[in-house]
Write a protein that holds these residues in place. Structure first.
Motif, PDB file in Angstrom:
ATOM      1  N   ASP A  79       1.000  -1.165  -0.079  1.00 57.13           N
ATOM      2  CA  ASP A  79      -0.177   0.104   0.045  1.00 57.13           C
ATOM      3  C   ASP A  79       0.896   1.345   0.161  1.00 57.13           C
ATOM      4  O   ASP A  79       0.525   2.280  -0.648  1.00 57.13           O
ATOM      5  N   SER A  80       1.824   1.157   0.542  1.00 57.13           N
ATOM      6  CA  SER A  80       2.849   2.523   0.696  1.00 57.13           C
ATOM      7  C   SER A  80       4.440   1.646   0.837  1.00 57.13           C
ATOM      8  O   SER A  80       4.556   0.547   1.149  1.00 57.13           O
ATOM      9  N   LEU A  81       5.320   2.587   0.350  1.00 57.61           N
ATOM     10  CA  LEU A  81       6.583   2.154   0.447  1.00 57.61           C
ATOM     11  C   LEU A  81       7.268   3.465   0.777  1.00 57.61           C
ATOM     12  O   LEU A  81       7.313   4.665   0.232  1.00 57.61           O
ATOM     13  N   ILE A  82       8.222   3.316   1.727  1.00 58.38           N
ATOM     14  CA  ILE A  82       9.229   4.189   2.107  1.00 58.38           C
ATOM     15  C   ILE A  82      10.577   3.928   1.738  1.00 58.38           C
ATOM     16  O   ILE A  82      11.123   2.780   1.757  1.00 58.38           O
ATOM     17  N   ILE A  83      11.414   4.861   1.031  1.00 57.84           N
ATOM     18  CA  ILE A  83      12.826   4.606   0.401  1.00 57.84           C
ATOM     19  C   ILE A  83      13.593   5.675   0.908  1.00 57.84           C
ATOM     20  O   ILE A  83      13.297   6.880   0.836  1.00 57.84           O
ATOM     21  N   PHE A  84      14.831   5.495   1.170  1.00 58.51           N
ATOM     22  CA  PHE A  84      16.009   6.202   1.374  1.00 58.51           C
ATOM     23  C   PHE A  84      16.011   7.315   0.209  1.00 58.51           C
ATOM     24  O   PHE A  84      16.076   6.909  -0.980  1.00 58.51           O
ATOM     25  N   ALA A  85      16.131   8.677   0.393  1.00 58.39           N
ATOM     26  CA  ALA A  85      16.232   9.403  -0.897  1.00 58.39           C
ATOM     27  C   ALA A  85      17.595   9.606  -1.217  1.00 58.39           C
ATOM     28  O   ALA A  85      18.344  10.883  -0.843  1.00 58.39           O
ATOM     29  N   ASN A  86      18.308   8.824  -2.079  1.00 52.79           N
ATOM     30  CA  ASN A  86      19.587   9.097  -2.569  1.00 52.79           C
ATOM     31  C   ASN A  86      19.376   8.799  -3.915  1.00 52.79           C
ATOM     32  O   ASN A  86      19.552   7.944  -4.796  1.00 52.79           O
ATOM     33  N   PRO A  87      19.545   9.996  -4.523  1.00 52.81           N
ATOM     34  CA  PRO A  87      19.264  10.034  -5.984  1.00 52.81           C
ATOM     35  C   PRO A  87      20.409   9.593  -6.764  1.00 52.81           C
ATOM     36  O   PRO A  87      20.358   9.551  -8.014  1.00 52.81           O
ATOM     37  N   ARG A  88      21.517   9.131  -6.249  1.00 56.52           N
ATOM     38  CA  ARG A  88      22.486   8.262  -6.884  1.00 56.52           C
ATOM     39  C   ARG A  88      22.208   7.044  -7.288  1.00 56.52           C
ATOM     40  O   ARG A  88      22.960   6.532  -7.940  1.00 56.52           O
TER      41      ARG A  88
ATOM     42  N   GLY B 281      15.189  11.580   3.613  1.00 52.31           N
ATOM     43  CA  GLY B 281      16.681  11.821   3.637  1.00 52.31           C
ATOM     44  C   GLY B 281      16.934  13.404   4.269  1.00 52.31           C
ATOM     45  O   GLY B 281      15.850  14.045   5.019  1.00 52.31           O
ATOM     46  N   HIS B 282      17.953  13.681   3.918  1.00 43.30           N
ATOM     47  CA  HIS B 282      18.673  14.871   4.242  1.00 43.30           C
ATOM     48  C   HIS B 282      18.392  16.144   3.485  1.00 43.30           C
ATOM     49  O   HIS B 282      18.831  17.181   3.781  1.00 43.30           O
ATOM     50  N   GLY B 283      17.845  15.715   2.074  1.00 41.66           N
ATOM     51  CA  GLY B 283      17.505  16.731   1.428  1.00 41.66           C
ATOM     52  C   GLY B 283      18.521  17.781   0.838  1.00 41.66           C
ATOM     53  O   GLY B 283      19.648  17.437   0.633  1.00 41.66           O
ATOM     54  N   LEU B 284      18.580  19.156   1.082  1.00 42.97           N
ATOM     55  CA  LEU B 284      19.428  20.147   0.415  1.00 42.97           C
ATOM     56  C   LEU B 284      19.961  20.921   1.517  1.00 42.97           C
ATOM     57  O   LEU B 284      20.383  22.041   1.086  1.00 42.97           O
ATOM     58  N   PHE B 285      20.092  20.324   2.754  1.00 44.38           N
ATOM     59  CA  PHE B 285      20.278  21.434   3.881  1.00 44.38           C
ATOM     60  C   PHE B 285      21.916  21.803   3.671  1.00 44.38           C
ATOM     61  O   PHE B 285      22.326  22.693   4.174  1.00 44.38           O
TER      62      PHE B 285
ATOM     63  N   LYS C 199      17.537  21.764  -8.780  1.00 43.16           N
ATOM     64  CA  LYS C 199      16.386  22.247  -8.815  1.00 43.16           C
ATOM     65  C   LYS C 199      15.472  21.166  -9.595  1.00 43.16           C
ATOM     66  O   LYS C 199      14.352  20.886  -9.119  1.00 43.16           O
ATOM     67  N   LEU C 200      15.913  20.940 -10.867  1.00 37.19           N
ATOM     68  CA  LEU C 200      15.063  20.050 -11.724  1.00 37.19           C
ATOM     69  C   LEU C 200      14.989  18.776 -11.020  1.00 37.19           C
ATOM     70  O   LEU C 200      13.994  17.936 -10.760  1.00 37.19           O
ATOM     71  N   MET C 201      16.117  18.373 -10.288  1.00 36.64           N
ATOM     72  CA  MET C 201      16.101  16.910  -9.646  1.00 36.64           C
ATOM     73  C   MET C 201      15.097  16.867  -8.514  1.00 36.64           C
ATOM     74  O   MET C 201      14.273  15.927  -8.306  1.00 36.64           O
ATOM     75  N   TYR C 202      15.181  17.675  -7.530  1.00 44.14           N
ATOM     76  CA  TYR C 202      14.235  17.597  -6.513  1.00 44.14           C
ATOM     77  C   TYR C 202      13.034  18.131  -6.756  1.00 44.14           C
ATOM     78  O   TYR C 202      11.911  17.741  -6.275  1.00 44.14           O
ATOM     79  N   LYS C 203      12.486  18.924  -8.049  1.00 38.85           N
ATOM     80  CA  LYS C 203      11.106  19.149  -8.475  1.00 38.85           C
ATOM     81  C   LYS C 203      10.591  17.563  -8.948  1.00 38.85           C
ATOM     82  O   LYS C 203       9.649  17.527  -8.749  1.00 38.85           O
ATOM     83  N   SER C 204      11.508  16.870  -9.722  1.00 36.40           N
ATOM     84  CA  SER C 204      10.993  15.676  -9.886  1.00 36.40           C
ATOM     85  C   SER C 204      10.678  14.675  -9.084  1.00 36.40           C
ATOM     86  O   SER C 204       9.847  14.020  -8.977  1.00 36.40           O
ATOM     87  N   ILE C 205      11.747  14.624  -8.042  1.00 40.35           N
ATOM     88  CA  ILE C 205      11.568  13.651  -6.789  1.00 40.35           C
ATOM     89  C   ILE C 205      10.234  14.274  -5.818  1.00 40.35           C
ATOM     90  O   ILE C 205       9.367  13.476  -5.966  1.00 40.35           O
ATOM     91  N   LEU C 206      10.010  15.457  -5.990  1.00 39.12           N
ATOM     92  CA  LEU C 206       8.485  15.697  -5.327  1.00 39.12           C
ATOM     93  C   LEU C 206       7.640  15.670  -5.947  1.00 39.12           C
ATOM     94  O   LEU C 206       6.543  15.335  -5.570  1.00 39.12           O
ATOM     95  N   ALA C 207       7.754  15.531  -7.337  1.00 39.70           N
ATOM     96  CA  ALA C 207       6.401  15.307  -8.113  1.00 39.70           C
ATOM     97  C   ALA C 207       6.137  13.998  -8.130  1.00 39.70           C
ATOM     98  O   ALA C 207       4.866  13.581  -8.252  1.00 39.70           O
ATOM     99  N   LEU C 208       7.155  12.988  -7.825  1.00 41.95           N
ATOM    100  CA  LEU C 208       6.954  11.544  -7.771  1.00 41.95           C
ATOM    101  C   LEU C 208       6.489  10.906  -6.535  1.00 41.95           C
ATOM    102  O   LEU C 208       6.011   9.893  -6.585  1.00 41.95           O
ATOM    103  N   VAL C 209       6.808  11.750  -5.441  1.00 42.42           N
ATOM    104  CA  VAL C 209       6.531  10.923  -3.871  1.00 42.42           C
ATOM    105  C   VAL C 209       5.325  11.705  -3.632  1.00 42.42           C
ATOM    106  O   VAL C 209       4.825  12.607  -3.972  1.00 42.42           O
ATOM    107  N   LYS C 210       4.577  10.792  -2.854  1.00 38.25           N
ATOM    108  CA  LYS C 210       3.548  11.006  -1.984  1.00 38.25           C
ATOM    109  C   LYS C 210       4.074  12.294  -0.970  1.00 38.25           C
ATOM    110  O   LYS C 210       3.497  13.264  -0.666  1.00 38.25           O
ATOM    111  N   THR C 211       4.980  11.857  -0.146  1.00 36.22           N
ATOM    112  CA  THR C 211       5.852  12.563   0.725  1.00 36.22           C
ATOM    113  C   THR C 211       7.050  12.580   0.799  1.00 36.22           C
ATOM    114  O   THR C 211       7.729  11.479   0.573  1.00 36.22           O
ATOM    115  N   TYR C 212       8.024  13.607   0.969  1.00 37.00           N
ATOM    116  CA  TYR C 212       9.468  13.676   1.365  1.00 37.00           C
ATOM    117  C   TYR C 212       9.337  13.885   3.022  1.00 37.00           C
ATOM    118  O   TYR C 212       9.038  14.833   3.524  1.00 37.00           O
TER     119      TYR C 212
END
Length: 168
Positions: free
Chosen positions: A87-96, A118-122, A132-145
């Motif tokens: 129903d849901s999946l939680i994944i570590f946010a490592n774009p590499r 994840g730790h995002g952009l801090f 910017k494009l990478m994190y816009k894409s991530i946020l468009a594809l996830v339900k929640t960060y």
């Protein structure tokens, strides 16, 4: 009482200090944990998991076709998603990790709520167009960060991202 929903948690490595959180989630969900064993001790207190009534562990292999810096792929996650339909999946946010991106895309296509954590952009004072494009894409594809802490959430907002999909 309604049946528990299925939650899948994908980790690059499995550590002991996260197990209490996973067990707590098991009070509300059937929890499967997908992880890759580490090749050598890295100081993260790696766990030797055992299936229990609370948690089910699924060991997968991480391939590193390009290097340890980019392009890693945890095999078997997409197959798991088709077979188990969590129903849901939680994944570590490592774009590499290429597998991170495939999970985001297949989750969206399959209607599975994917939550990245994840730790995002801090650490970034300024963002170039790529980030910017990478994190816009991530946020468009996830339900929640799921931000590691409120500082991480504030860094997203500071960089112009909406707080709508951000949680701590």
């Amino acid at each position: 009482m309604p049946a528990k929903k299925k939650l899948c948690i994908v980790q690059s490595i499995l550590t002991n200090y996260r197990i209490p959180l996973f067990r707590d989630l098991a009070n509300s969900y059937h929890v499967d944990i997908i992880y890759s064993p580490i090749e050598k001790k890295l100081g993260f207190d790696e766990l030797a998991p055992h299936d229990s009534e609370e948690l089910r562990y699924v060991k997968v292999r991480t391939y590193k076709p390009f290097s340890r810096r980019i392009g890693m792929y945890q095999s078997g996650i997409i197959k798991y998603m088709f077979r188990e339909r969590p129903d849901s999946l939680i994944i570590f946010a490592n774009p590499r990790f290429l597998s991170f991106w495939t999970v985001l895309v297949f989750g969206k296509l399959m209607g599975i709520a994917v939550h990245a954590h994840g730790h995002g952009l801090f650490k970034k004072l300024k963002l170039n167009i790529f980030y910017k494009l990478m994190y816009k894409s991530i946020l468009a594809l996830v339900k929640t960060y799921i931000c590691y802490n409120s500082f991480v959430k504030e860094s997203f907002i500071k960089h112009g991202f909406s707080a709508n999909k951000l949680s701590v």
